[in-house]
Design an enzyme around this catalytic site. Structure first.
Site, PDB file in Angstrom:
ATOM      1  N   GLU A  76       2.135  43.923 -26.963  1.00  0.00           N
ATOM      2  CA  GLU A  76       2.646  45.308 -26.905  1.00  0.00           C
ATOM      3  C   GLU A  76       3.432  45.552 -25.615  1.00  0.00           C
ATOM      4  O   GLU A  76       4.433  46.271 -25.623  1.00  0.00           O
ATOM      5  CB  GLU A  76       1.487  46.302 -27.007  1.00  0.00           C
ATOM      6  CG  GLU A  76       0.933  46.419 -28.415  1.00  0.00           C
ATOM      7  CD  GLU A  76      -0.405  47.144 -28.487  1.00  0.00           C
ATOM      8  OE1 GLU A  76      -0.708  47.664 -29.566  1.00  0.00           O
ATOM      9  OE2 GLU A  76      -1.147  47.171 -27.486  1.00  0.00           O
ATOM     10  N   GLN A  77       2.966  44.963 -24.516  1.00  0.00           N
ATOM     11  CA  GLN A  77       3.687  45.145 -23.252  1.00  0.00           C
ATOM     12  C   GLN A  77       5.055  44.448 -23.314  1.00  0.00           C
ATOM     13  O   GLN A  77       6.046  44.976 -22.803  1.00  0.00           O
ATOM     14  CB  GLN A  77       2.841  44.609 -22.081  1.00  0.00           C
ATOM     15  CG  GLN A  77       3.422  44.927 -20.703  1.00  0.00           C
ATOM     16  CD  GLN A  77       3.358  46.405 -20.324  1.00  0.00           C
ATOM     17  OE1 GLN A  77       2.582  47.172 -20.891  1.00  0.00           O
ATOM     18  NE2 GLN A  77       4.177  46.813 -19.385  1.00  0.00           N
ATOM     19  N   ALA A  98       5.989  47.755 -16.059  1.00  0.00           N
ATOM     20  CA  ALA A  98       5.590  46.493 -15.427  1.00  0.00           C
ATOM     21  C   ALA A  98       5.921  45.320 -16.344  1.00  0.00           C
ATOM     22  O   ALA A  98       5.949  45.451 -17.567  1.00  0.00           O
ATOM     23  CB  ALA A  98       4.101  46.510 -15.123  1.00  0.00           C
ATOM     24  N   SER A 103       0.877  44.388 -16.025  1.00  0.00           N
ATOM     25  CA  SER A 103       0.674  45.823 -16.210  1.00  0.00           C
ATOM     26  C   SER A 103      -0.803  46.176 -16.160  1.00  0.00           C
ATOM     27  O   SER A 103      -1.632  45.537 -16.824  1.00  0.00           O
ATOM     28  CB  SER A 103       1.232  46.265 -17.566  1.00  0.00           C
ATOM     29  OG  SER A 103       0.839  47.598 -17.833  1.00  0.00           O
ATOM     30  N   HIS A 105      -2.007  48.494 -17.620  1.00  0.00           N
ATOM     31  CA  HIS A 105      -2.392  48.927 -18.967  1.00  0.00           C
ATOM     32  C   HIS A 105      -3.073  47.812 -19.741  1.00  0.00           C
ATOM     33  O   HIS A 105      -3.832  48.074 -20.670  1.00  0.00           O
ATOM     34  CB  HIS A 105      -1.169  49.446 -19.729  1.00  0.00           C
ATOM     35  CG  HIS A 105      -0.753  50.818 -19.282  1.00  0.00           C
ATOM     36  ND1 HIS A 105      -1.372  51.957 -19.738  1.00  0.00           N
ATOM     37  CD2 HIS A 105       0.175  51.231 -18.400  1.00  0.00           C
ATOM     38  CE1 HIS A 105      -0.825  53.011 -19.169  1.00  0.00           C
ATOM     39  NE2 HIS A 105       0.125  52.592 -18.335  1.00  0.00           N
ATOM     40  N   ASP A 112      -2.068  56.746 -19.291  1.00  0.00           N
ATOM     41  CA  ASP A 112      -1.002  57.711 -19.064  1.00  0.00           C
ATOM     42  C   ASP A 112      -1.383  58.974 -19.827  1.00  0.00           C
ATOM     43  O   ASP A 112      -1.707  58.906 -21.012  1.00  0.00           O
ATOM     44  CB  ASP A 112       0.338  57.196 -19.606  1.00  0.00           C
ATOM     45  CG  ASP A 112       0.821  55.959 -18.876  1.00  0.00           C
ATOM     46  OD1 ASP A 112       0.364  55.718 -17.744  1.00  0.00           O
ATOM     47  OD2 ASP A 112       1.653  55.235 -19.448  1.00  0.00           O
ATOM     48  N   GLU A 162       4.642  57.945 -10.398  1.00  0.00           N
ATOM     49  CA  GLU A 162       4.211  58.141 -11.791  1.00  0.00           C
ATOM     50  C   GLU A 162       3.046  59.123 -11.821  1.00  0.00           C
ATOM     51  O   GLU A 162       1.885  58.720 -11.876  1.00  0.00           O
ATOM     52  CB  GLU A 162       3.762  56.808 -12.423  1.00  0.00           C
ATOM     53  CG  GLU A 162       4.877  55.826 -12.671  1.00  0.00           C
ATOM     54  CD  GLU A 162       4.482  54.707 -13.655  1.00  0.00           C
ATOM     55  OE1 GLU A 162       3.308  54.673 -14.074  1.00  0.00           O
ATOM     56  OE2 GLU A 162       5.362  53.900 -13.992  1.00  0.00           O
ATOM     57  N   HIS A 165       0.161  58.553 -14.506  1.00  0.00           N
ATOM     58  CA  HIS A 165      -0.586  57.298 -14.643  1.00  0.00           C
ATOM     59  C   HIS A 165      -1.848  57.328 -13.775  1.00  0.00           C
ATOM     60  O   HIS A 165      -1.768  57.422 -12.558  1.00  0.00           O
ATOM     61  CB  HIS A 165       0.312  56.118 -14.245  1.00  0.00           C
ATOM     62  CG  HIS A 165      -0.349  54.770 -14.337  1.00  0.00           C
ATOM     63  ND1 HIS A 165      -0.009  53.822 -15.283  1.00  0.00           N
ATOM     64  CD2 HIS A 165      -1.310  54.194 -13.589  1.00  0.00           C
ATOM     65  CE1 HIS A 165      -0.740  52.739 -15.107  1.00  0.00           C
ATOM     66  NE2 HIS A 165      -1.539  52.928 -14.079  1.00  0.00           N
TER      67      HIS A 165
HETATM   68 ZN   LIG Z   1       1.031  53.936 -17.061  1.00  0.00          ZN
END
Ligand SMILES: [Zn+2]
Length: 245
Positions: A76-77, A98, A103, A105, A112, A162, A165
Site C-alpha cells: 500500500e505504501q 515516506a 513510513s 504508517h 492521520d 504534518e 499525523h
Molecule cells: Zn501520516
C-alpha cells in the site's frame, strides 16, 4: 532479581522504534485492530487503538475528528508513493510521503486524523489548531501520542509539517517529549545518556538505554513492571515502573 533475555529482534520492535529514510522498518506490524467503530478498514496496533479510543472518549467530540489513514502494508505504501508522484509530483511527494519501508504508517503506531468535512484529503487532511482538533493535540501526550512532524523539526525528521499525523510512543515517553520539546530523533539520542545505574526518573518510572550486544539480557527486580522497546538503531529503551509501596 530476575533475568530478562533479549533477542536481536527486540532491537527492531516496540513502541519507540524510529522509522525513517535512514532507519527502515524490518518487521511487519502485528496485533492490528480497527482504529474506531465504522472505520474497519483503518487499522492500528492494539495498544495505540486503546489509547486513541481513550483520548477520543475524553474529548467526547462525536464524529468531529475522523481517522483518515493508519496502518499501511508495504504494498500500500508503494502504491501511495507512486500515485502521489504521478498526481502531485516529486517535490510534494518527497515532503509528505515516506519511501516504502520507511513510513511510520507501516508500524501500525501512526495515524492521520482529519477534521470531518465534505472533502477529506487522504495525504494531507485538514487538522486546524482550533476546536476539537486543538483539544486533541493538547491531550495527546497524556495518552501516549505525539505530534510527530513539526515545521521546527523538519531538519531532524526529514518530513515537512504534518499537523494531522500522530504517533503512538506510549506514556510517559510522550509526556516527557512534550515537556522537553523534543521530537523522537532528539529523545532517542538524549536517552543514550541514561543507563540502568543512572536512569532518567520521571512520572514514576525509571528509563534507561541498553546498547545492543550479542546475547544481551537485563537484570530487573523480581516482579518488576516494565516494557522494552528497541530504537531500531542500536539498542533498546527499558521503562521500569517504580513499585508502589
Ligand atoms: Zn501520516
Amino acid at each position: 532479581m530476575m533475568t530478562v533475555m533479549l533477542q536481536k529482534a527486540d532491537l527492531f520492535q516496540g513502541d519507540l522504534i524510529l522509522v525513517s529514510a535512514a532507519h527502515p522498518l524490518l518487521y511487519p506490524a502485528t496485533e492490528l485492530t480497527p482504529a474506531a467503530e465504522q472505520f474497519s478498514e483503518v487499522l492500528l496496533h492494539v495498544r495505540a487503538q486503546h489509547a486513541l479510543s481513550g483520548l477520543l472518549g475524553v474529548l467526547n467530540c462525536g464524529s468531529a475528528i475522523v481517522p483518515v489513514s493508519a496502518y499501511r502494508s508495504h504494498a500500500e505504501q508503494i502504491q501511495l508513493y507512486r500515485d502521489c508522484l504521478l498526481e502531485r509530483g516529486p517535490l510534494y511527494t518527497g515532503q509528505f510521503v515516506a519511501l516504502p519501508g520507511c513510513s511510520e504508517h507501516q508500524t501500525g503506531l501512526a495515524i492521520d486524523l482529519g477534521e470531518n468535512g465534505p472533502k477529506l484529503d487522504y495525504i494531507a487532511p485538514s487538522f486546524p489548531d482550533i476546536g476539537p482538533c486543538r483539544n486533541f493535540r493538547q491531550l495527546a501526550p497524556q495518552f501516549g501520542f505525539i505530534r510527530r512532524y513539526e515545521a521546527s523539526k523538519e531538519a531532524l525528521t526529514g518530513i515537512a509539517d504534518e499537523p494531522w499525523h500522530f504517533r503512538y510512543v506510549g506514556c510517559p515517553h510522550s509526556e516527557i517529549m512534550e515537556q522537553e520539546g523534543m521530537c523522537l530523533e532528539e529523545y532517542l539520542q538524549w536517552l543514550r545518556n541514561f543507563s540502568q545505574d543512572r536512569p532518567l526518573c520521571r512520572n514514576g518510572t525509571q528509563i534507561f538505554f541498553v546498547p545492543y550486544r550479542p546475547g544481551w539480557s537485563l537484570q530487573l527486580p523480581e516482579d518488576a513492571e516494565y516494557t522494552v522497546s528497541g530504537n531500531n538503531i542500536d539498542g533498546c529503551i527499558v521503562t521500569l515502573w517504580e513499585a508502589v509501596p
